[in-house]
Scaffold this motif. Structure first.
Motif, mmCIF file in Angstrom:
data_model
loop_
_atom_site.group_PDB
_atom_site.id
_atom_site.type_symbol
_atom_site.label_atom_id
_atom_site.label_comp_id
_atom_site.label_asym_id
_atom_site.label_seq_id
_atom_site.Cartn_x
_atom_site.Cartn_y
_atom_site.Cartn_z
ATOM 1 N N ARG A 131 -23.304 -22.691 -111.453
ATOM 2 C CA ARG A 131 -22.152 -22.632 -110.559
ATOM 3 C C ARG A 131 -22.588 -22.789 -109.101
ATOM 4 O O ARG A 131 -23.524 -22.142 -108.648
ATOM 5 N N VAL A 132 -21.848 -23.638 -108.351
ATOM 6 C CA VAL A 132 -22.110 -23.886 -106.934
ATOM 7 C C VAL A 132 -20.886 -23.406 -106.143
ATOM 8 O O VAL A 132 -19.782 -23.883 -106.353
ATOM 9 N N VAL A 133 -21.108 -22.447 -105.249
ATOM 10 C CA VAL A 133 -20.008 -21.855 -104.470
ATOM 11 C C VAL A 133 -20.244 -22.106 -102.984
ATOM 12 O O VAL A 133 -21.275 -21.703 -102.448
ATOM 13 N N PRO A 134 -19.280 -22.756 -102.302
ATOM 14 C CA PRO A 134 -19.437 -22.981 -100.861
ATOM 15 C C PRO A 134 -19.426 -21.650 -100.104
ATOM 16 O O PRO A 134 -18.729 -20.717 -100.492
ATOM 17 N N LEU A 135 -20.194 -21.578 -99.042
ATOM 18 C CA LEU A 135 -20.187 -20.403 -98.170
ATOM 19 C C LEU A 135 -19.228 -20.673 -97.030
ATOM 20 O O LEU A 135 -19.196 -21.765 -96.485
ATOM 21 N N SER A 136 -18.464 -19.667 -96.643
ATOM 22 C CA SER A 136 -17.529 -19.862 -95.532
ATOM 23 C C SER A 136 -18.242 -19.634 -94.210
ATOM 24 O O SER A 136 -19.198 -18.881 -94.122
ATOM 25 N N ALA A 137 -17.735 -20.280 -93.191
ATOM 26 C CA ALA A 137 -18.264 -20.151 -91.823
ATOM 27 C C ALA A 137 -19.765 -20.371 -91.757
ATOM 28 O O ALA A 137 -20.494 -19.647 -91.114
ATOM 29 N N THR A 138 -20.227 -21.349 -92.477
ATOM 30 C CA THR A 138 -21.657 -21.635 -92.443
ATOM 31 C C THR A 138 -21.921 -22.891 -91.635
ATOM 32 O O THR A 138 -21.005 -23.514 -91.134
ATOM 33 N N SER A 139 -23.158 -23.263 -91.554
ATOM 34 C CA SER A 139 -23.600 -24.448 -90.830
ATOM 35 C C SER A 139 -23.335 -24.317 -89.338
ATOM 36 O O SER A 139 -23.260 -25.301 -88.632
ATOM 37 N N ARG A 140 -23.165 -23.107 -88.876
ATOM 38 C CA ARG A 140 -22.976 -22.866 -87.449
ATOM 39 C C ARG A 140 -24.038 -21.871 -87.004
ATOM 40 O O ARG A 140 -24.308 -20.902 -87.694
ATOM 41 N N VAL A 141 -24.629 -22.160 -85.866
ATOM 42 C CA VAL A 141 -25.657 -21.262 -85.343
ATOM 43 C C VAL A 141 -25.195 -20.713 -84.003
ATOM 44 O O VAL A 141 -24.459 -21.368 -83.273
ATOM 45 N N PRO A 142 -25.626 -19.494 -83.683
ATOM 46 C CA PRO A 142 -25.219 -18.889 -82.417
ATOM 47 C C PRO A 142 -25.899 -19.566 -81.228
ATOM 48 O O PRO A 142 -27.048 -19.992 -81.322
ATOM 49 N N VAL A 143 -25.166 -19.672 -80.115
ATOM 50 C CA VAL A 143 -25.715 -20.246 -78.886
ATOM 51 C C VAL A 143 -25.270 -19.413 -77.695
ATOM 52 O O VAL A 143 -24.285 -18.692 -77.765
#
Length: 174
Positions: A131-143
């Motif tokens: 099973r592959v589950v997308p993560l929410s609010a990902t691919s963003r890094v703090p700046v």
């Protein structure tokens, strides 16, 4: 005699006026009382309605939103192939392995309905159909200025032991 009659008439008129005033005051008081009772009744009904709504609100069960997931179809070297999970390049997901472990991965490409993933953690216990589950609010890094002097990994997680990151904004890595 006329004078007595006039005085009697004046007294009668005064009595009639007094009776009218007293009746008017009595009616006015009864109207005030009925208005007060009416307001009190409305307040009581509103209060009972509010109590009932609170009871019903407690009975409402929040159902979880349906979880979108796909499945792993192929693995060649470090490239994983997934179907059924619409994600864009840069999105992250978790692949749930057999042994209860999971592998975090990032979308690096796609072709038709297939999504290509690159694992970010050690690959263990994966097999076709996982099973592959997308993560929410990902691919963003703090700046922001608060990031100066901080040590983070490739996912933007702190490695320096100085606590969670306080950032002004988050931006996409890609």
């Amino acid at each position: 005699q006329n004078q007595n009659q006039n005085q009697n008439q004046n007294q009668n008129q005064n009595q009639n006026q007094n009776q009218s005033q007293s009746q008017s005051q009595s009616q006015s008081q009864s109207q005030s009382q009925s208005q007060i009772q009416s307001r009190a009744g409305r307040r009581m009904m509103t209060s009972r309605l509010a109590d009932r709504l609170r009871q019903l609100q407690g009975a409402i069960v929040d159902e979880p939103a349906p979880e979108l997931s796909g499945r792993l179809t192929r693995m060649v070297g470090l490239t994983l192939e997934c179907v059924g999970c619409p994600m864009v390049v840069g999105d992250r997901c978790v692949i749930q392995g057999d042994s209860g472990g999971s592998v975090e991965a990032e979308v690096v490409g796609f072709e038709e309905d297939k999504v290509y993933l690159m694992p970010l953690t050690a690959i263990e216990g994966l097999k076709p159909g996982a099973r592959v589950v997308p993560l929410s609010a990902t691919s963003r890094v703090p700046v922001g200025p608060q990031m100066l002097g901080r040590v983070v990994n490739g996912a933007g997680d702190p490695l320096d032991g100085k606590g969670p990151l306080q950032a002004e904004a988050r931006v996409h890595l890609s």
